[in-house]
Write a protein that holds these residues in place. Sequence first.
Motif, PDB file in Angstrom:
ATOM      1  N   HIS A   8     -53.809 -25.738  46.301  1.00  0.00           N
ATOM      2  CA  HIS A   8     -52.622 -26.224  47.000  1.00  0.00           C
ATOM      3  C   HIS A   8     -51.969 -25.126  47.839  1.00  0.00           C
ATOM      4  O   HIS A   8     -52.361 -23.956  47.785  1.00  0.00           O
ATOM      5  N   GLY A   9     -50.944 -25.510  48.576  1.00  0.00           N
ATOM      6  CA  GLY A   9     -50.264 -24.572  49.462  1.00  0.00           C
ATOM      7  C   GLY A   9     -48.854 -24.244  49.031  1.00  0.00           C
ATOM      8  O   GLY A   9     -48.518 -24.272  47.840  1.00  0.00           O
ATOM      9  N   ILE A  10     -48.029 -23.971  50.014  1.00  0.00           N
ATOM     10  CA  ILE A  10     -46.665 -23.537  49.773  1.00  0.00           C
ATOM     11  C   ILE A  10     -45.801 -24.658  49.203  1.00  0.00           C
ATOM     12  O   ILE A  10     -46.155 -25.834  49.249  1.00  0.00           O
ATOM     13  N   ALA A  11     -44.658 -24.258  48.661  1.00  0.00           N
ATOM     14  CA  ALA A  11     -43.581 -25.172  48.247  1.00  0.00           C
ATOM     15  C   ALA A  11     -43.989 -26.130  47.132  1.00  0.00           C
ATOM     16  O   ALA A  11     -43.519 -27.259  47.068  1.00  0.00           O
ATOM     17  N   GLN A  12     -44.844 -25.677  46.231  1.00  0.00           N
ATOM     18  CA  GLN A  12     -45.243 -26.497  45.087  1.00  0.00           C
ATOM     19  C   GLN A  12     -44.776 -25.876  43.768  1.00  0.00           C
ATOM     20  O   GLN A  12     -45.232 -26.266  42.701  1.00  0.00           O
ATOM     21  N   GLN A  13     -43.865 -24.927  43.828  1.00  0.00           N
ATOM     22  CA  GLN A  13     -43.510 -24.152  42.641  1.00  0.00           C
ATOM     23  C   GLN A  13     -42.796 -24.967  41.563  1.00  0.00           C
ATOM     24  O   GLN A  13     -42.721 -24.532  40.416  1.00  0.00           O
ATOM     25  N   TYR A  14     -42.300 -26.146  41.906  1.00  0.00           N
ATOM     26  CA  TYR A  14     -41.604 -26.948  40.908  1.00  0.00           C
ATOM     27  C   TYR A  14     -42.482 -28.072  40.356  1.00  0.00           C
ATOM     28  O   TYR A  14     -41.992 -28.957  39.648  1.00  0.00           O
ATOM     29  N   LEU A  15     -43.755 -28.033  40.688  1.00  0.00           N
ATOM     30  CA  LEU A  15     -44.695 -29.018  40.170  1.00  0.00           C
ATOM     31  C   LEU A  15     -45.631 -28.343  39.174  1.00  0.00           C
ATOM     32  O   LEU A  15     -45.332 -27.285  38.649  1.00  0.00           O
ATOM     33  N   GLY A  16     -46.780 -28.968  38.919  1.00  0.00           N
ATOM     34  CA  GLY A  16     -47.789 -28.414  38.025  1.00  0.00           C
ATOM     35  C   GLY A  16     -49.142 -28.981  38.395  1.00  0.00           C
ATOM     36  O   GLY A  16     -49.246 -29.880  39.244  1.00  0.00           O
ATOM     37  N   GLY A  17     -50.180 -28.484  37.747  1.00  0.00           N
ATOM     38  CA  GLY A  17     -51.524 -28.915  38.089  1.00  0.00           C
ATOM     39  C   GLY A  17     -51.738 -30.405  37.904  1.00  0.00           C
ATOM     40  O   GLY A  17     -52.296 -31.089  38.763  1.00  0.00           O
ATOM     41  N   ARG A  18     -51.285 -30.948  36.775  1.00  0.00           N
ATOM     42  CA  ARG A  18     -51.457 -32.377  36.521  1.00  0.00           C
ATOM     43  C   ARG A  18     -50.593 -33.214  37.460  1.00  0.00           C
ATOM     44  O   ARG A  18     -51.013 -34.281  37.934  1.00  0.00           O
ATOM     45  N   THR A  19     -49.381 -32.738  37.725  1.00  0.00           N
ATOM     46  CA  THR A  19     -48.489 -33.463  38.637  1.00  0.00           C
ATOM     47  C   THR A  19     -49.100 -33.572  40.024  1.00  0.00           C
ATOM     48  O   THR A  19     -49.115 -34.644  40.642  1.00  0.00           O
ATOM     49  N   LEU A  20     -49.621 -32.457  40.513  1.00  0.00           N
ATOM     50  CA  LEU A  20     -50.251 -32.466  41.828  1.00  0.00           C
ATOM     51  C   LEU A  20     -51.507 -33.326  41.844  1.00  0.00           C
ATOM     52  O   LEU A  20     -51.805 -34.002  42.833  1.00  0.00           O
ATOM     53  N   HIS A  21     -52.229 -33.291  40.739  1.00  0.00           N
ATOM     54  CA  HIS A  21     -53.484 -34.037  40.681  1.00  0.00           C
ATOM     55  C   HIS A  21     -53.263 -35.531  40.901  1.00  0.00           C
ATOM     56  O   HIS A  21     -54.123 -36.213  41.491  1.00  0.00           O
ATOM     57  N   THR A  22     -52.137 -36.063  40.451  1.00  0.00           N
ATOM     58  CA  THR A  22     -51.875 -37.498  40.585  1.00  0.00           C
ATOM     59  C   THR A  22     -51.782 -37.933  42.042  1.00  0.00           C
ATOM     60  O   THR A  22     -52.014 -39.108  42.357  1.00  0.00           O
ATOM     61  N   ALA A  23     -51.443 -37.007  42.937  1.00  0.00           N
ATOM     62  CA  ALA A  23     -51.382 -37.339  44.363  1.00  0.00           C
ATOM     63  C   ALA A  23     -52.614 -36.846  45.109  1.00  0.00           C
ATOM     64  O   ALA A  23     -53.145 -37.542  45.982  1.00  0.00           O
ATOM     65  N   VAL A  24     -53.068 -35.657  44.757  1.00  0.00           N
ATOM     66  CA  VAL A  24     -54.150 -35.008  45.507  1.00  0.00           C
ATOM     67  C   VAL A  24     -55.494 -35.704  45.291  1.00  0.00           C
ATOM     68  O   VAL A  24     -56.244 -35.964  46.245  1.00  0.00           O
ATOM     69  N   ALA A  25     -55.839 -36.003  44.050  1.00  0.00           N
ATOM     70  CA  ALA A  25     -57.158 -36.581  43.763  1.00  0.00           C
ATOM     71  C   ALA A  25     -57.362 -37.935  44.445  1.00  0.00           C
ATOM     72  O   ALA A  25     -58.382 -38.142  45.116  1.00  0.00           O
TER      73      ALA A  25
END
Length: 293
Positions: A8-25
């Motif tokens: 991932h890139g910038i401005a994701q410091q308040y998320l987490g790997g699983r949180t991002l995965h729900t949108a990215v995958a």
Amino acid sequence: MASVVVVHGIAQQYLGGRTLHTAVAPALLDGLDLAGGPPLTEKDVDVAFYGHWFRPPGATTKSADRSWTHRDVAEGFETDLLMALWAEAARSHPGRVPAPDPGESHKAVTPRTVQRALYALSKLLPPRFTDRFLVGVLKQVRLYLTDDGVRERVQECVARCVTDDTRVVVGHSLGSVVAYEALAANPAWNVRTLVTLGSPLGLPRLVFDRLRPGPVDGRGSWPGTVRSWTNVCDRGDVVALAERLGPLFGDPPGDGRRTVTDVLVDNGWNAHDIVRHLTAVQTGSAVAEGLRP
């Protein structure tokens, strides 16, 4: 194990790997479907999450990024990067982005100049984005490129996700710099394809010249044993203003087959968004190429 790893890139410091995965995958799978790529499931996609290293400690001071304004842009790297982005934005978007005055220089940046630069760059951002976003961009890029401890910890996050089954690495924004350096540092990986999205890799002096390994005779090293590299960019992206990476990386023209394929997309009003990049058929095609036998 994951066939595709997304950095991932910038401005994701308040998320987490699983949180991002729900949108990215799902977004990546949508792009892959549009391109007629091989069938994957969300379990075949992993996210190399490093955003927590940029999360400020609990504090009531101005260190909390919710309070950042133009006065928090530090002298040196951050002001240099801001002025470079402004100049490139004015060059590539004449009429839309006001240009710096001829007398304005990164060598003598004033708070007023910083304000003008942030305002100029905001012309390329969705209305909901404020100065805080741009200041956050400057600070996260500076931390990664100038703090060896942060750089090492971020690289470790990627190394933990890439396995023998990983064939494609996708890097978005600052994550494209992270992915590039991780691949260059690990030539034993089986990764075939690198896909960079909204990448600042080509920004001269401040990013390109600080890469590890550094460029030689104006050309960046090829990242590990990667066979194909596709760089996807939206013309309105404030972070990826150096749109073409082909002239900067790989073999010189006529000398070999290791070249970057630069592709333009239209992401609408949110040009830098990772989900919009991933759902593009151009991104899906690049990922599909790395997954085919």
